[in-house]
Design a protein around this motif. Structure first.
Motif, mmCIF file in Angstrom:
data_model
loop_
_atom_site.group_PDB
_atom_site.id
_atom_site.type_symbol
_atom_site.label_atom_id
_atom_site.label_comp_id
_atom_site.label_asym_id
_atom_site.label_seq_id
_atom_site.Cartn_x
_atom_site.Cartn_y
_atom_site.Cartn_z
ATOM 1 N N ARG A 149 0.830 -1.208 0.000
ATOM 2 C CA ARG A 149 0.000 0.000 0.000
ATOM 3 C C ARG A 149 0.866 1.260 0.000
ATOM 4 N N VAL A 150 1.954 1.244 0.779
ATOM 5 C CA VAL A 150 2.872 2.396 0.792
ATOM 6 C C VAL A 150 3.447 2.614 -0.604
ATOM 7 N N GLU A 151 3.914 1.547 -1.229
ATOM 8 C CA GLU A 151 4.515 1.668 -2.558
ATOM 9 C C GLU A 151 3.489 2.148 -3.583
ATOM 10 N N ALA A 152 2.260 1.644 -3.474
ATOM 11 C CA ALA A 152 1.216 2.093 -4.395
ATOM 12 C C ALA A 152 0.906 3.572 -4.185
ATOM 13 N N GLY A 153 0.879 3.993 -2.922
ATOM 14 C CA GLY A 153 0.645 5.398 -2.643
ATOM 15 C C GLY A 153 1.755 6.279 -3.167
ATOM 16 N N LEU A 154 2.998 5.845 -2.981
ATOM 17 C CA LEU A 154 4.137 6.618 -3.486
ATOM 18 C C LEU A 154 4.108 6.691 -5.006
ATOM 19 N N ASP A 213 -2.287 7.782 4.833
ATOM 20 C CA ASP A 213 -2.090 9.211 4.585
ATOM 21 C C ASP A 213 -1.603 9.470 3.165
ATOM 22 N N LEU A 214 -0.814 8.565 2.607
ATOM 23 C CA LEU A 214 -0.433 8.695 1.201
ATOM 24 C C LEU A 214 -1.661 8.590 0.303
ATOM 25 N N ASP A 262 -5.548 18.343 0.885
ATOM 26 C CA ASP A 262 -5.812 19.319 1.938
ATOM 27 C C ASP A 262 -6.231 18.653 3.248
ATOM 28 N N ARG A 263 -6.683 17.410 3.171
ATOM 29 C CA ARG A 263 -7.102 16.693 4.374
ATOM 30 C C ARG A 263 -5.993 15.803 4.929
ATOM 31 N N SER A 264 -4.942 15.607 4.188
ATOM 32 C CA SER A 264 -3.837 14.760 4.619
ATOM 33 C C SER A 264 -2.910 15.546 5.537
ATOM 34 N N THR A 265 -2.290 14.839 6.479
ATOM 35 C CA THR A 265 -1.304 15.481 7.358
ATOM 36 C C THR A 265 0.094 15.481 6.737
ATOM 37 N N LEU A 266 0.215 14.939 5.540
ATOM 38 C CA LEU A 266 1.498 14.952 4.847
ATOM 39 C C LEU A 266 1.728 16.277 4.135
ATOM 40 N N VAL A 267 2.968 16.715 4.162
ATOM 41 C CA VAL A 267 3.429 17.820 3.315
ATOM 42 C C VAL A 267 4.572 17.249 2.482
ATOM 43 N N ILE A 268 4.428 17.262 1.166
ATOM 44 C CA ILE A 268 5.405 16.592 0.303
ATOM 45 C C ILE A 268 6.091 17.591 -0.608
ATOM 46 N N ASP A 269 7.405 17.642 -0.510
ATOM 47 C CA ASP A 269 8.235 18.432 -1.411
ATOM 48 C C ASP A 269 8.675 17.502 -2.539
ATOM 49 N N PRO A 270 8.413 17.832 -3.790
ATOM 50 C CA PRO A 270 8.752 16.909 -4.881
ATOM 51 C C PRO A 270 10.243 16.628 -5.008
#
Length: 245
Positions: A19-24, A194-195, A203-211
């Motif tokens: 699931r993590v890999e699919a989300g990433l 979360d991913l 906007d609802r996720s607690t993640l902040v992702i820098d590309p």
């Protein structure tokens, strides 16, 4: 654990990593190449022997899927797949945990729940969950870091109400201790969820992702409003000022 329980634990970890890999792959595909190849069983056994600790079955299963992550170099075009610079491989777990333990200096004044209650009240310390804020505790296994300041630990000596083997985020410089999940499997599931949320409703996720860098290390840390609020296990403890004579 029985063989059946071991198999079930292995399956849960494998599903969580999938699931993590699919989300990433949906939100940060460039990070997938940073996930390391599996560890061999003797290398995992060596962690236990070197540190005199029994690894939880789900961590062993996880290492057999990904033996940590490659260090994410800024500007490399290969961002980190996790909210750290890297998850450690088996050898790095041993090295980092030994360094962590070497930092322990017993302090009868500050290693005290009454003092921790005071420090939380004064907003000098933030505790989010049942964790004892002891840098260098022998009851911890260090699993990854960011800049040597933010660490993820497995905590085998939790505060009352905690779970042995819980995952804790520690920011030593900012004096924050956050329980991220009661187990490594639950940490992977929380991250996968979360991913998935970031992919559909960022906007609802607690993640902040820098590309370029990957997920921000603040993931899972307490909100600013939590400063000054004691966790449940410290709620009724009488505070003591360690600086008073």
């Amino acid at each position: 654990m029985t063989d059946t329980e071991d198999t079930y634990a292995d399956q849960r970890v494998a599903v969580a990593w999938a699931r993590v890999e699919a989300g990433l792959s949906r939100v940060l595909p460039a990070s997938l190449g940073q996930l390391a190849a599996p560890a061999v069983e003797p290398a995992i056994d060596e962690v236990e022997a070197a540190l005199a600790v029994a690894l939880p079955g789900d961590l062993r299963a996880s290492l057999r899927i990904h033996n940590g992550t490659t260090w994410a170099s800024p500007g490399s075009g290969q961002p980190s797949p996790v909210p750290l610079e890297r998850l450690y491989d088996t050898g790095q777990i041993v090295e980092a945990t030994r360094m962590w333990r070497d930092n322990y200096a017993p302090d009868p004044v500050f290693d005290d729940p009454h003092v921790w209650a005071y420090l939380v009240d004064q907003e000098h310390l933030c505790l989010n969950g049942p964790v004892r804020p002891i840098v260098g505790s022998s009851g911890a296994l260090v699993l990854g870091d960011l800049n040597g300041d933010v660490h993820w630990l497995l905590d085998f000596d939790p505060a009352p109400g905690g779970t042995p083997g819980q995952v804790v985020r520690v920011d030593v410089e900012c004096s924050t201790w956050d329980v991220l999940a009661p187990s490594w499997t639950q940490l992977l599931i929380r991250y996968a969820e979360d991913l998935e949320l970031f992919a559909t409703a960022p906007d609802r996720s607690t993640l902040v992702i820098d590309p370029d860098l990957g997920p921000a290390s603040e993931w899972g840390s307490a909100d600013a409003d939590s400063w000054g609020t004691r966790p449940a296990w410290l709620r009724d403890v009488e505070p003591r000022d360690p600086y008073s004579s």
